[in-house]
Write a protein that holds these residues in place. Structure first.
Motif, PDB file in Angstrom:
ATOM      1  N   ALA A 157       0.847  -1.193   0.000  1.00 13.08           N
ATOM      2  CA  ALA A 157       0.000   0.000   0.000  1.00 13.08           C
ATOM      3  C   ALA A 157       0.878   1.236   0.000  1.00 13.08           C
ATOM      4  N   GLY A 158       0.505   2.213  -0.811  1.00 15.77           N
ATOM      5  CA  GLY A 158       1.264   3.460  -0.906  1.00 15.77           C
ATOM      6  C   GLY A 158       1.387   3.892  -2.344  1.00 15.77           C
ATOM      7  N   ARG A 159       2.541   4.418  -2.711  1.00 18.16           N
ATOM      8  CA  ARG A 159       2.840   4.758  -4.114  1.00 18.16           C
ATOM      9  C   ARG A 159       3.934   3.832  -4.605  1.00 18.16           C
ATOM     10  N   ALA A 160       3.711   3.230  -5.772  1.00 14.13           N
ATOM     11  CA  ALA A 160       4.658   2.240  -6.269  1.00 14.13           C
ATOM     12  C   ALA A 160       4.516   2.083  -7.776  1.00 14.13           C
ATOM     13  N   PHE A 161       5.483   1.402  -8.377  1.00 12.58           N
ATOM     14  CA  PHE A 161       5.367   0.940  -9.753  1.00 12.58           C
ATOM     15  C   PHE A 161       4.631  -0.399  -9.683  1.00 12.58           C
ATOM     16  N   TRP A 162       3.365  -0.407 -10.075  1.00 12.38           N
ATOM     17  CA  TRP A 162       2.500  -1.549  -9.823  1.00 12.38           C
ATOM     18  C   TRP A 162       2.679  -2.635 -10.873  1.00 12.38           C
ATOM     19  N   TYR A 172       5.725  -6.388 -17.958  1.00 15.85           N
ATOM     20  CA  TYR A 172       7.025  -6.748 -17.394  1.00 15.85           C
ATOM     21  C   TYR A 172       7.794  -5.543 -16.868  1.00 15.85           C
ATOM     22  N   LEU A 173       7.919  -4.485 -17.667  1.00 18.83           N
ATOM     23  CA  LEU A 173       8.813  -3.387 -17.319  1.00 18.83           C
ATOM     24  C   LEU A 173       8.271  -2.460 -16.247  1.00 18.83           C
ATOM     25  N   PHE A 178       3.271   3.320 -14.926  1.00 17.01           N
ATOM     26  CA  PHE A 178       2.101   3.589 -14.102  1.00 17.01           C
ATOM     27  C   PHE A 178       2.553   3.638 -12.644  1.00 17.01           C
ATOM     28  N   ASN A 179       2.430   4.806 -12.023  1.00 14.57           N
ATOM     29  CA  ASN A 179       3.063   5.089 -10.730  1.00 14.57           C
ATOM     30  C   ASN A 179       2.072   5.832  -9.839  1.00 14.57           C
ATOM     31  N   ASP A 180       0.956   5.187  -9.512  1.00 18.08           N
ATOM     32  CA  ASP A 180      -0.156   5.817  -8.815  1.00 18.08           C
ATOM     33  C   ASP A 180      -0.129   5.458  -7.327  1.00 18.08           C
ATOM     34  N   ASP A 181      -1.024   6.080  -6.559  1.00 14.18           N
ATOM     35  CA  ASP A 181      -1.234   5.715  -5.157  1.00 14.18           C
ATOM     36  C   ASP A 181      -2.299   4.629  -5.100  1.00 14.18           C
ATOM     37  N   GLY A 227      -5.342  -4.895  -7.719  1.00 15.72           N
ATOM     38  CA  GLY A 227      -5.232  -3.716  -6.877  1.00 15.72           C
ATOM     39  C   GLY A 227      -6.290  -2.683  -7.187  1.00 15.72           C
ATOM     40  N   ILE A 228      -6.411  -1.719  -6.288  1.00 18.65           N
ATOM     41  CA  ILE A 228      -7.236  -0.534  -6.510  1.00 18.65           C
ATOM     42  C   ILE A 228      -6.353   0.693  -6.334  1.00 18.65           C
TER      43      ILE A 228
END
Length: 296
Positions: free
Chosen positions: A26-31, A35-36, A61-64, A83-84
């Motif tokens: 949970a948080g901000r990440a590269f989900w 592959y990349l 894609f680098n969302d919360d 995920g959401i």
């Protein structure tokens, strides 16, 4: 010219009270998407990302949000998850904060062929809305509506000597389909909202050969198969004029250590029907401090 927070998240530990194989982030990440997307750019095999990542994800894609994954207790690798997300990062945008704006789901399998070869195959979906208007990569065109991105990826690796640190051949490919249903608005014209309900496709294939512990060579081809745009978008940055943008890249790099690498790369881009864009890139990447191992 700017500083961005790429990742800041909480992650459950293997020794937690959760069932074995279950992880929550949970948080901000590269989900998890293709592959990349999970990889930091400094760990990429090329100095830039292939066309589908630039067009469909603005590189990543680098969302919360929150993501749950589960590795099944099978003899071979099987992982499922979803995920959401807030829905405020490209290819979405305009999240109001009152509800989640996007969701994802994925499944991937893999395993060893023998002691020198392995493979992995995955399928993914990212679905969401752009209620407040998503800006395009060029910031001149906004999109409002529903956007679904589907992806498939495959990776094969061979270590001829049995030790991938000495020699390794990697073949990697991804295929994307973006389905949009909404309206586009070109802020540089007076056409107003233009209804758009269509899909586009993009893919790339690459091969990397490490012939020595420090030296690698590689080649990559990527292409976008763009749809025909409505009358109101003819002549805009979304209009490919019947041409499928493509780029060919070749590279050679030298890895001094785990923390530094020098790369020479050549790109031949055919992004529109009239212009060839040729680029020579000299790249130096360096990492500071301790960090976790890069993802497979």
């Amino acid at each position: 010219d700017k500083v961005e927070l790429e990742e800041a998240y909480l992650l459950t530990m293997p020794d937690s009270n959760l069932p074995s194989g279950l992880n929550i982030k949970a948080g901000r990440a590269f989900w998890t998407l293709g592959y990349l997307n999970e990889h930091h750019a400094h760990a990429d095999d090329f100095a830039d990302r292939p066309l589908p990542y630039r067009a469909y994800l603005n590189k990543a894609f680098n969302d919360d949000g929150l993501e749950v994954t589960y590795i099944l207790p099978t003899d071979y690798y099987v992982e499922i998850g979803g995920g959401i997300f807030r829905g405020d990062d490209f290819p979405l945008g305009g999240a109001d904060g009152e509800n989640y704006g996007a969701w994802s789901s994925f499944a991937r399998i893999g395993g060893d062929i023998d002691i020198n070869q392995n493979w992995r195959l995955g399928a993914y979906i990212l679905s969401g809305k752009a209620p407040g208007g998503r800006k395009s990569n060029e910031d001149a065109i906004t999109f409002t509506g529903d956007s679904d991105l589907y992806a498939l990826d495959f990776r094969y690796s061979l270590a001829p000597t049995g030790n991938a640190r000495e020699q390794e051949l990697v073949i990697q490919t991804e295929y994307f389909v973006r389905d949009e249903d909404g309206t586009y608005n070109d802020t540089g014209s007076s056409t107003g909202d233009v209804i758009f309900n269509d899909d586009s496709h993009g893919w790339y294939v690459q091969s990397i050969y490490k012939f020595d512990t420090q030296y690698r060579i590689g080649a990559r081809y990527s292409e976008l198969e763009a749809p025909s745009v409505p009358t109101g978008l003819v002549g805009s940055t979304l209009d490919s004029s019947g041409h499928d943008p493509n780029t060919l890249s070749v590279m050679a790099d030298w890895t001094n250590s785990e923390f530094s690498r020098i790369r020479l790369q050549y790109n031949e881009n055919k992004l529109n029907i009239t212009t060839d864009d040729r680029q020579i890139i000299l790249q130096y990447t360096m990492s500071y401090g301790a960090h976790s191992a890069h993802k497979y």
